[in-house]
Motif scaffolding. Structure first.
Motif, mmCIF file in Angstrom:
data_model
loop_
_atom_site.group_PDB
_atom_site.id
_atom_site.type_symbol
_atom_site.label_atom_id
_atom_site.label_comp_id
_atom_site.label_asym_id
_atom_site.label_seq_id
_atom_site.Cartn_x
_atom_site.Cartn_y
_atom_site.Cartn_z
ATOM 1 N N ALA A 169 3.852 -1.270 -5.549
ATOM 2 C CA ALA A 169 4.198 -1.072 -4.140
ATOM 3 C C ALA A 169 4.364 -2.416 -3.420
ATOM 4 O O ALA A 169 5.308 -2.604 -2.642
ATOM 5 C CB ALA A 169 3.130 -0.230 -3.451
ATOM 6 N N PHE A 170 3.471 -3.355 -3.693
ATOM 7 C CA PHE A 170 3.598 -4.675 -3.080
ATOM 8 C C PHE A 170 4.834 -5.409 -3.594
ATOM 9 O O PHE A 170 5.522 -6.095 -2.841
ATOM 10 C CB PHE A 170 2.340 -5.504 -3.335
ATOM 11 N N ARG A 206 7.548 -4.137 -4.301
ATOM 12 C CA ARG A 206 8.699 -3.536 -3.628
ATOM 13 C C ARG A 206 8.678 -3.735 -2.115
ATOM 14 O O ARG A 206 9.496 -3.183 -1.401
ATOM 15 C CB ARG A 206 8.754 -2.045 -3.971
ATOM 16 N N GLY A 207 7.739 -4.545 -1.638
ATOM 17 C CA GLY A 207 7.792 -4.956 -0.243
ATOM 18 C C GLY A 207 6.806 -4.327 0.709
ATOM 19 O O GLY A 207 6.929 -4.504 1.925
ATOM 20 N N ALA A 208 5.796 -3.601 0.217
ATOM 21 C CA ALA A 208 4.809 -3.003 1.114
ATOM 22 C C ALA A 208 4.070 -4.075 1.898
ATOM 23 O O ALA A 208 3.724 -5.132 1.362
ATOM 24 C CB ALA A 208 3.812 -2.164 0.327
ATOM 25 N N SER A 209 3.812 -3.791 3.186
ATOM 26 C CA SER A 209 3.057 -4.705 4.036
ATOM 27 C C SER A 209 1.570 -4.401 4.000
ATOM 28 O O SER A 209 0.743 -5.255 4.319
ATOM 29 C CB SER A 209 3.544 -4.609 5.486
ATOM 30 N N PHE A 210 1.226 -3.181 3.662
ATOM 31 C CA PHE A 210 -0.157 -2.714 3.550
ATOM 32 C C PHE A 210 -0.134 -1.502 2.638
ATOM 33 O O PHE A 210 0.928 -1.146 2.114
ATOM 34 C CB PHE A 210 -0.737 -2.368 4.936
ATOM 35 N N LEU A 211 -1.269 -0.863 2.416
ATOM 36 C CA LEU A 211 -1.338 0.286 1.522
ATOM 37 C C LEU A 211 -1.858 1.520 2.247
ATOM 38 O O LEU A 211 -2.674 1.417 3.160
ATOM 39 C CB LEU A 211 -2.270 0.002 0.334
ATOM 40 N N LYS A 212 -1.379 2.684 1.827
ATOM 41 C CA LYS A 212 -1.923 3.945 2.307
ATOM 42 C C LYS A 212 -2.310 4.803 1.118
ATOM 43 O O LYS A 212 -1.524 4.992 0.189
ATOM 44 C CB LYS A 212 -0.906 4.692 3.171
ATOM 45 N N LEU A 213 -3.522 5.359 1.159
ATOM 46 C CA LEU A 213 -4.017 6.273 0.139
ATOM 47 C C LEU A 213 -4.318 7.626 0.775
ATOM 48 O O LEU A 213 -4.804 7.690 1.906
ATOM 49 C CB LEU A 213 -5.310 5.753 -0.500
ATOM 50 N N CYS A 214 -4.051 8.691 0.039
ATOM 51 C CA CYS A 214 -4.490 10.015 0.462
ATOM 52 C C CYS A 214 -5.846 10.277 -0.185
ATOM 53 O O CYS A 214 -5.924 10.427 -1.407
ATOM 54 C CB CYS A 214 -3.492 11.082 0.025
ATOM 55 N N VAL A 215 -6.907 10.346 0.627
ATOM 56 C CA VAL A 215 -8.252 10.502 0.073
ATOM 57 C C VAL A 215 -8.856 11.880 0.350
ATOM 58 O O VAL A 215 -9.991 12.131 -0.024
ATOM 59 C CB VAL A 215 -9.197 9.387 0.570
ATOM 60 N N THR A 216 -8.089 12.760 0.985
ATOM 61 C CA THR A 216 -8.482 14.166 1.127
ATOM 62 C C THR A 216 -7.242 15.031 0.983
ATOM 63 O O THR A 216 -6.120 14.523 0.914
ATOM 64 C CB THR A 216 -9.129 14.480 2.494
ATOM 65 N N GLY A 217 -7.459 16.344 0.980
ATOM 66 C CA GLY A 217 -6.329 17.258 1.031
ATOM 67 C C GLY A 217 -5.633 17.162 2.376
ATOM 68 O O GLY A 217 -6.057 16.415 3.270
#
Length: 217
Positions: free
Chosen positions: A94-95, A97-108
């Motif tokens: 992801a980085f 490919r140019g991501a500035s930060f990260l997002k994770l899905c940690v719940t439904g």
């Protein structure tokens, strides 16, 4: 964008963390002035657990075929990880490919087809891997999280922001404040879902944050 405001931060930046999925080609094209638009700070593909929120493929479709739905350079909704090593590889990609930060899905999620709001996704150690990789690049992790356990896992792992927080209780809010973790409550999303003109209702979200009800969607 065309308001004529002299305040750049009010008109020239857009953080795509709540939605995710904007690939690096869009960001680069706007940055080079080839297409008119705001400065985009994108998380790129959202990082998701196999079988969890963020996977929108059919139940019968093998997970490894999910990336075939992406449009490289334009849109890549999410990347699937089954363990910490796979997550590390995906966030590095992801980085790249140019991501500035990260997002994770940690719940439904509210509209997920394969999970429930009460589910937690990724372990503390797995979330910490993403935090470590983000810190190595001077940036941070935000998380999609509705229930308190998922939020607490993310805070313990070092995430800097929580999006949604629908079931947030006082104890967890205090924990977030102690660790200087921001909350983006996205009330507009809930309002939109509850008043969908097509009559679709989320499966387990109520008219107030923290209240689960059964809908017809």
């Amino acid at each position: 964008m065309s308001s004529g405001s002299s305040t750049p931060s009010a008109t020239s930046s857009w953080r795509s963390g709540n939605t995710g999925g904007i690939d690096g080609g869009v960001v680069t094209t706007i940055a080079k002035g080839k297409v008119r638009g705001p400065r985009v700070l994108s998380c790129g593909p959202v990082q998701c657990q196999i079988g969890g929120h963020g996977y929108d493929g059919a139940a019968w479709e093998p997970t490894e075929l999910w990336s075939g739905h992406h449009l490289p350079g334009l849109s890549a909704l999410s990347m699937m990880s089954g363990n910490a090593d796979e997550l590390r590889g995906n966030v590095r990609e992801a980085f790249r490919r140019g991501a500035s930060f990260l997002k994770l899905c940690v719940t439904g999620g509210v509209v997920g087809a394969h999970d429930r709001l009460t589910d937690t996704r990724f372990t503390v150690d797995e979330i910490a891997v993403a935090v470590q990789e983000a810190a190595a690049r001077g940036t941070y992790v935000t998380v999609h999280a509705h229930n308190n356990q998922g939020i607490r896992n993310a805070v313990e792992a070092g995430a800097r922001c929580v999006e949604h927080g629908t079931d947030l209780d006082e104890a967890t809010a205090t924990l977030m404040a102690t660790h200087d973790v921001a909350l983006v409550p996205t009330f507009a999303v809930v309002e939109k879902l509850l008043h969908d003109p097509c009559g679709r209702r989320p499966r387990r979200v109520g008219p107030r944050p923290g209240e689960w009800v059964s809908g017809n969607g």
